[in-house]
Design an enzyme around this catalytic site. Structure first.
Site, PDB file in Angstrom:
ATOM      1  N   TRP A 160      21.246  19.911  22.740  1.00 45.78           N
ATOM      2  CA  TRP A 160      22.426  19.889  21.888  1.00 45.78           C
ATOM      3  C   TRP A 160      22.161  20.851  20.524  1.00 45.78           C
ATOM      4  O   TRP A 160      23.170  21.299  20.104  1.00 45.78           O
ATOM      5  CB  TRP A 160      22.561  18.162  21.418  1.00 45.78           C
ATOM      6  CG  TRP A 160      23.828  18.312  20.592  1.00 45.78           C
ATOM      7  CD1 TRP A 160      25.146  17.979  20.790  1.00 45.78           C
ATOM      8  CD2 TRP A 160      23.794  18.157  19.015  1.00 45.78           C
ATOM      9  NE1 TRP A 160      25.787  18.025  19.650  1.00 45.78           N
ATOM     10  CE2 TRP A 160      24.861  17.859  18.550  1.00 45.78           C
ATOM     11  CE3 TRP A 160      22.534  17.960  18.130  1.00 45.78           C
ATOM     12  CZ2 TRP A 160      25.210  17.586  17.223  1.00 45.78           C
ATOM     13  CZ3 TRP A 160      22.834  17.928  16.936  1.00 45.78           C
ATOM     14  CH2 TRP A 160      24.085  17.660  16.398  1.00 45.78           C
ATOM     15  N   LYS A 172      38.488   9.514  23.913  1.00 45.17           N
ATOM     16  CA  LYS A 172      37.115   9.970  24.311  1.00 45.17           C
ATOM     17  C   LYS A 172      36.868  11.590  23.925  1.00 45.17           C
ATOM     18  O   LYS A 172      35.602  11.879  23.577  1.00 45.17           O
ATOM     19  CB  LYS A 172      37.186   9.793  25.749  1.00 45.17           C
ATOM     20  CG  LYS A 172      35.790  10.261  26.608  1.00 45.17           C
ATOM     21  CD  LYS A 172      35.900  10.172  28.047  1.00 45.17           C
ATOM     22  CE  LYS A 172      34.733  10.635  28.586  1.00 45.17           C
ATOM     23  NZ  LYS A 172      34.503  12.041  28.476  1.00 45.17           N
ATOM     24  N   PHE A 226      29.911   8.849  35.513  1.00 49.30           N
ATOM     25  CA  PHE A 226      29.346   7.707  34.957  1.00 49.30           C
ATOM     26  C   PHE A 226      27.959   7.363  35.417  1.00 49.30           C
ATOM     27  O   PHE A 226      27.286   8.484  35.472  1.00 49.30           O
ATOM     28  CB  PHE A 226      30.152   6.549  35.853  1.00 49.30           C
ATOM     29  CG  PHE A 226      31.519   6.365  35.465  1.00 49.30           C
ATOM     30  CD1 PHE A 226      32.149   6.642  34.263  1.00 49.30           C
ATOM     31  CD2 PHE A 226      32.582   5.718  36.046  1.00 49.30           C
ATOM     32  CE1 PHE A 226      33.231   6.541  33.706  1.00 49.30           C
ATOM     33  CE2 PHE A 226      33.638   5.280  35.918  1.00 49.30           C
ATOM     34  CZ  PHE A 226      34.136   5.702  34.439  1.00 49.30           C
ATOM     35  N   ARG A 239      33.749  18.713  36.348  1.00 53.07           N
ATOM     36  CA  ARG A 239      35.007  18.370  36.462  1.00 53.07           C
ATOM     37  C   ARG A 239      35.872  18.928  35.407  1.00 53.07           C
ATOM     38  O   ARG A 239      35.279  19.244  34.301  1.00 53.07           O
ATOM     39  CB  ARG A 239      34.893  16.746  36.524  1.00 53.07           C
ATOM     40  CG  ARG A 239      34.457  16.308  37.846  1.00 53.07           C
ATOM     41  CD  ARG A 239      34.763  14.668  37.437  1.00 53.07           C
ATOM     42  NE  ARG A 239      33.745  14.138  36.705  1.00 53.07           N
ATOM     43  CZ  ARG A 239      33.948  12.756  36.178  1.00 53.07           C
ATOM     44  NH1 ARG A 239      34.986  12.036  36.540  1.00 53.07           N
ATOM     45  NH2 ARG A 239      33.405  12.428  35.256  1.00 53.07           N
ATOM     46  N   PHE A 276      17.752  12.578  20.337  1.00 51.16           N
ATOM     47  CA  PHE A 276      18.595  12.236  19.182  1.00 51.16           C
ATOM     48  C   PHE A 276      17.807  12.409  18.008  1.00 51.16           C
ATOM     49  O   PHE A 276      16.474  11.950  17.976  1.00 51.16           O
ATOM     50  CB  PHE A 276      19.556  10.770  19.294  1.00 51.16           C
ATOM     51  CG  PHE A 276      20.643  10.811  20.086  1.00 51.16           C
ATOM     52  CD1 PHE A 276      21.932  10.845  19.555  1.00 51.16           C
ATOM     53  CD2 PHE A 276      20.497  10.832  21.556  1.00 51.16           C
ATOM     54  CE1 PHE A 276      22.947  10.977  20.459  1.00 51.16           C
ATOM     55  CE2 PHE A 276      21.564  10.878  22.179  1.00 51.16           C
ATOM     56  CZ  PHE A 276      22.614  10.818  21.732  1.00 51.16           C
ATOM     57  N   ALA A 283      36.197   8.514  38.331  1.00 48.90           N
ATOM     58  CA  ALA A 283      34.717   8.059  38.618  1.00 48.90           C
ATOM     59  C   ALA A 283      34.793   6.610  39.243  1.00 48.90           C
ATOM     60  O   ALA A 283      33.577   6.186  39.686  1.00 48.90           O
ATOM     61  CB  ALA A 283      33.640   8.266  37.732  1.00 48.90           C
ATOM     62  N   LYS A 287      25.637  13.594  29.716  1.00 48.21           N
ATOM     63  CA  LYS A 287      25.445  14.252  30.835  1.00 48.21           C
ATOM     64  C   LYS A 287      25.939  15.767  31.097  1.00 48.21           C
ATOM     65  O   LYS A 287      25.237  16.571  31.488  1.00 48.21           O
ATOM     66  CB  LYS A 287      26.141  13.266  32.209  1.00 48.21           C
ATOM     67  CG  LYS A 287      25.501  11.914  32.245  1.00 48.21           C
ATOM     68  CD  LYS A 287      25.784  11.434  33.899  1.00 48.21           C
ATOM     69  CE  LYS A 287      27.447  11.281  34.014  1.00 48.21           C
ATOM     70  NZ  LYS A 287      28.173  10.695  33.041  1.00 48.21           N
ATOM     71  N   THR A 334      26.809  17.666  28.424  1.00 43.95           N
ATOM     72  CA  THR A 334      25.800  18.304  27.745  1.00 43.95           C
ATOM     73  C   THR A 334      24.667  18.962  28.427  1.00 43.95           C
ATOM     74  O   THR A 334      24.020  20.013  28.202  1.00 43.95           O
ATOM     75  CB  THR A 334      25.748  17.636  26.427  1.00 43.95           C
ATOM     76  OG1 THR A 334      26.866  17.350  25.693  1.00 43.95           O
ATOM     77  CG2 THR A 334      24.928  18.613  25.221  1.00 43.95           C
TER      78      THR A 334
END
Length: 652
Positions: free
Chosen positions: A505, A138, A388, A127, A476, A357, A103, A105
């Site tokens: 990406w 993470k 999320f 955020r 991907f 979240a 999200k 990215t």
């Protein structure tokens, strides 16, 4: 000892043959995308004042923090009060795997596309991440590949110190709770009055915050000398019921061993011992307030309403009762100013606030969005991310954030991946740190078709709010054309305006250009925005609407504690607050292993807590950890610094 960074190597002559293209700002895109830190260090950000000037921001509204980050003074809103707002876009996602579906990215890539390739005035709002997960497992939250916020190390670490200000403010309030209980337990009413109410010019002096407490007690007097002995006693004694204290200390570090602690063990504390604990800073209600406040006045008012405990008669004890509201506001006076940064392709980003979240609403600040929408003007775009999946982050964005801001989104971007949809179709378990099963690396239309129900449910959820949806399929390398075509087909069947494959990406803004065009088109549509529920409905009814409409469940069960809390909150006047559900992000249900779009399940409410200052009630669905722990091999094993160049290494 010295380190040669991969970033330096990637820019050396040896790698010139690997350059695929050069972007409009001079950024070199390599055919083989290196690690995030390498990419981030391969560009030279422009001075942040240059970014501000392109937005039309005068120097008087900018507080510089070095060359590449700055704070925007809130006075900028007054200077633009007549300007019309831009288009408002919320980026959300399908129910994610533990790896995340991109999200942040996608938010950055879309902003780069709109700003650098479609020439739209665009600001992204993200955020600020917690340092806990950054050093834990993470990693950071600046995006990835060629869609990142830079400087990436500043973004993921201290930035301008907002999280530290929250830590200081939260812990000042925590210290005052224990100190006040200590002093009340060891002093008479007369001694408390003498120490709390100093004499000035020969008369007892009540500060403004003390006068507010008198009014809450129903004592309509401003001259302290007129108070009766009974009124003085009521004023000086908060009589906090220790068993009801909900306010805990915080620190912005993953530390499992301070989840539960004992305080008051020192010899001078006279055996005033109690159990408490630490949460991570982003779990503090002060963080949620920072994100939901609309002005400095509003932030102070919200601080004053924070309920930290009940007294022995069952009445709420607030930060104002403890006399600390003004001090909290002073500690947070700089933190309320949003942080201006930039992307790899020099488009502006506003980074501000980072509430959880689950126990909070998981969105960046209202003030950041307000400033952004004014700066871009009626033909521009503000792209903001909700944490999320859409059943949690987007639902709270709509029902809580938009309710308090008065803003209405023009479009929703729902981020989906083939990988996650296969998982929802019954694919093998996805575990962070372990290799993906072959089902995720090879074409499998059966799993994908079955798992698309998750995406379709969330498209329909966004449409319930009256907002058009564009699906962004985050591509991907292992995705096949047939799989991408099937995702698009399923999205359109569910009512999406469009479904676009995005390769931001790998290709930055150019890889999201088609997505940007779809968002521009969708945002022109007329919206019929509405909330899922009205605030005057009973607490249970609001919870059940969310469970049925947002999750697809059939009902709710309540523990005895939750039932008692509902009755108490109604008695205390909190029943008209919105609901902020705290549940797993890995399923619509309470069971994280239940994938896809299950039906007929019930949601068990263990307890309900109140963030009265922030302005919501949060029902707990199962256990919710508010302090992460460090794993066996935290991310910090790979983090270091090149002492010759000052460049950070290994941050992701």
């Amino acid at each position: 000892w010295s380190i040669t960074t991969a970033a330096e190597a990637s820019m050396s002559g040896e790698n010139n043959a690997e350059i695929a293209r050069t972007g409009p700002t001079g950024l070199k895109f390599l055919r083989k995308v290196p690690g995030d830190m390498v990419v981030a260090q391969s560009c030279t950000p422009v001075h942040i004042m240059e970014v501000a000037k392109k937005l039309g921001v005068d120097e008087e509204h900018v507080d510089l923090y070095g060359k590449h980050k700055a704070k925007l003074d809130l006075s900028i809103l007054e200077s633009m009060k007549e300007r019309k707002l831009g288009k408002y876009v919320c980026v959300t996602g399908i129910t994610p795997t533990p790896l995340g579906e991109g999200k942040s990215t996608t938010t950055v890539g879309l902003c780069q596309a709109l700003g650098a390739y479609l020439n739209k005035a665009t600001i992204g709002c993200l955020r600020q991440p917690s340092q806990g997960p950054t050093f834990g497992i993470k990693g950071g939250a600046a995006g990835g590949g060629y869609s990142q916020v830079v400087p990436m190390d500043d973004f993921n670490l201290h930035l301008t110190g907002d999280n530290h200000a929250i830590t200081a403010a939260n812990n000042l309030l925590a210290a005052q709770i224990d100190a006040r209980m200590f002093h009340e337990s060891t002093q008479s009413d007369k001694a408390l009055w003498r120490r709390l109410v100093p004499t000035r010019n020969g008369k007892p002096y009540l500060s403004p915050i003390m006068l507010r407490r008198l009014r809450r007690l129903g004592i309509d007097k401003v001259d302290a000398s007129e108070l009766t002995e009974d009124e003085k006693s009521r004023f000086v004694r908060l009589d906090i019921d220790e068993s009801t204290i909900t306010w805990r200390r915080v620190i912005d570090t993953n530390d499992r061993f301070i989840r539960k602690i004992v305080v008051g063990c020192g010899p001078k504390e006279k055996d005033k011992i109690r159990y408490t604990g630490f949460d991570i800073t982003v779990a503090s209600e002060i963080m949620a307030i920072l994100a939901l406040a609309t002005s400095l006045d509003d932030m102070r008012e919200r601080f004053s309403k924070m309920v930290v405990a009940l007294d022995k008669k069952g009445n709420a004890v607030t930060a104002d009762d403890l006399g600390v509201t003004g001090a909290l506001t002073v500690l947070m006076k700089e933190a309320i100013k949003p942080n201006l940064m930039q992307t790899l392709e020099q488009t502006p980003m506003i980074v501000h606030a980072g509430p959880f979240a689950n126990i909070a609403h998981g969105n960046s600040s209202i003030i950041a969005d307000q400033i952004g929408l004014k700066l871009v003007g009626p033909d521009g775009f503000v792209v903001t991310e909700a944490g999320f999946g859409a059943d949690i982050g987007m639902e709270k964005f709509m029902n809580i954030k938009c309710r308090y801001s008065g803003l209405q989104p023009n479009a929703v971007v729902l981020v989906a991946t083939v990988r996650a949809l296969k998982m929802h179709g019954g694919g093998p378990k996805v575990v962070a740190g372990l290799p993906l099963a072959k089902e995720y690396k090879e074409e499998n239309l059966v799993l994908l078709d079955k798992g698309s129900c998750n995406m379709q449910h969330l498209i329909k959820l966004a449409l319930k709010f009256g907002v058009p949806v564009v699906v962004a399929v985050n591509k991907f390398p292992t995705d096949t054309d047939a799989e991408l075509k099937l995702v698009r087909q399923k999205a359109l069947e569910a009512g999406a305006e469009d479904a676009v494959v995005a390769d931001h990406w790998r290709n930055g803004g150019l890889g999201a250009k088609e997505l940007g065009e779809a968002v521009v088109k969708a945002s022109q549509k007329e919206t019929k925005f509405q909330f899922l529920y009205e605030l005057d409905r009973p607490i249970k009814e609001k919870i059940e609407i969310i469970v049925k409409e947002a999750y697809g469940g059939s009902g709710v069960t309540y523990s005895r504690l939750a039932e008692k809390q509902i009755a108490n909150y109604t008695k205390l006047g909190f029943a008209k607050l919105p609901i902020c559900m705290a549940k797993t992000q890995y399923s619509f249900s309470a069971n994280p292993e239940l994938k896809g779009a299950p039906k007929g399940f019930t949601i068990p409410i263990k307890e309900i807590r109140a963030s009265v200052g922030a302005g919501f009630l949060f029902p707990l669905v199962g256990e919710m950890s508010t302090m992460p722990g460090l794993g066996t091999r935290p991310a910090f094993y790979d983090i270091d610094i090149d002492t010759k160049t000052g460049k950070v290494i290994g941050l992701s």
